[in-house]
Design a protein around this motif. Sequence first.
Motif, PDB file in Angstrom:
ATOM      1  N   PRO A  61       0.842  -1.203   0.000  1.00  5.56           N
ATOM      2  CA  PRO A  61       0.000   0.000   0.000  1.00  5.56           C
ATOM      3  C   PRO A  61       0.876   1.251   0.000  1.00  5.56           C
ATOM      4  O   PRO A  61       1.970   1.265   0.555  1.00  5.56           O
ATOM      5  N   TRP A  62       0.406   2.278  -0.650  1.00  8.70           N
ATOM      6  CA  TRP A  62       1.152   3.535  -0.684  1.00  8.70           C
ATOM      7  C   TRP A  62       0.761   4.438   0.470  1.00  8.70           C
ATOM      8  O   TRP A  62       1.429   5.418   0.739  1.00  8.70           O
ATOM      9  N   ALA A  63      -0.316   4.111   1.129  1.00  9.69           N
ATOM     10  CA  ALA A  63      -0.755   4.924   2.271  1.00  9.69           C
ATOM     11  C   ALA A  63      -0.175   4.344   3.556  1.00  9.69           C
ATOM     12  O   ALA A  63      -0.091   3.130   3.721  1.00  9.69           O
ATOM     13  N   ASP A  64       0.207   5.233   4.452  1.00 11.09           N
ATOM     14  CA  ASP A  64       0.709   4.812   5.757  1.00 11.09           C
ATOM     15  C   ASP A  64      -0.438   4.156   6.516  1.00 11.09           C
ATOM     16  O   ASP A  64      -1.511   4.750   6.655  1.00 11.09           O
ATOM     17  N   GLY A  72      -2.807   6.991   7.352  1.00 13.14           N
ATOM     18  CA  GLY A  72      -3.619   7.049   6.139  1.00 13.14           C
ATOM     19  C   GLY A  72      -3.046   7.999   5.102  1.00 13.14           C
ATOM     20  O   GLY A  72      -3.580   8.118   4.000  1.00 13.14           O
ATOM     21  N   GLN A  73      -1.961   8.696   5.443  1.00 11.04           N
ATOM     22  CA  GLN A  73      -1.354   9.623   4.491  1.00 11.04           C
ATOM     23  C   GLN A  73      -0.538   8.859   3.462  1.00 11.04           C
ATOM     24  O   GLN A  73      -0.007   7.780   3.745  1.00 11.04           O
ATOM     25  N   CYS A  74      -0.430   9.431   2.291  1.00 12.61           N
ATOM     26  CA  CYS A  74       0.302   8.795   1.208  1.00 12.61           C
ATOM     27  C   CYS A  74       1.617   9.539   0.971  1.00 12.61           C
ATOM     28  O   CYS A  74       1.609  10.663   0.471  1.00 12.61           O
ATOM     29  N   VAL A 125       3.847   9.021  -1.205  1.00 12.71           N
ATOM     30  CA  VAL A 125       4.069   9.245  -2.641  1.00 12.71           C
ATOM     31  C   VAL A 125       3.350  10.530  -3.068  1.00 12.71           C
ATOM     32  O   VAL A 125       3.924  11.382  -3.744  1.00 12.71           O
ATOM     33  N   ALA A 126       2.108  10.676  -2.649  1.00 12.14           N
ATOM     34  CA  ALA A 126       1.349  11.883  -2.984  1.00 12.14           C
ATOM     35  C   ALA A 126       1.996  13.120  -2.377  1.00 12.14           C
ATOM     36  O   ALA A 126       2.055  14.174  -3.020  1.00 12.14           O
ATOM     37  N   ASP A 127       2.502  12.991  -1.143  1.00 11.98           N
ATOM     38  CA  ASP A 127       3.171  14.125  -0.502  1.00 11.98           C
ATOM     39  C   ASP A 127       4.406  14.551  -1.287  1.00 11.98           C
ATOM     40  O   ASP A 127       4.652  15.736  -1.485  1.00 11.98           O
TER      41      ASP A 127
END
Length: 113
Positions: free
Chosen positions: A10-13, A17-19, A21-23
Amino acid sequence: MKDATPTTRPWADPVTGQCPVADTLRILGGKHGAKILHCLTAGERHFLELQREMDGVSRKVLRAQLKEFEESGMVARTPKGDARQRVGYSLTRKGSALGDILGQLYDWQQTFG
């Protein structure tokens, strides 16, 4: 026989729940972020050197992007303590690792773009 399906993570922690990769993409998402990091892969640059290399980027935008990179731990800001009060910017280990990844993205784009 092993399942041929590649394992994904999963890319979210899982805790927040934060990602991440998106950050990271958000930080790079500015028009000039990747270019600034690319300039710094060649070594430390003073602000005016970066500005010259980043033709068309305002001082305000460059300063804001460098500050965001510094806050995220990708760029180190080093005052030189000279009469001209110059400041050097260089990649940290984290920033250098991201630069390597961006180089891979470049190679990917050249191959599949």
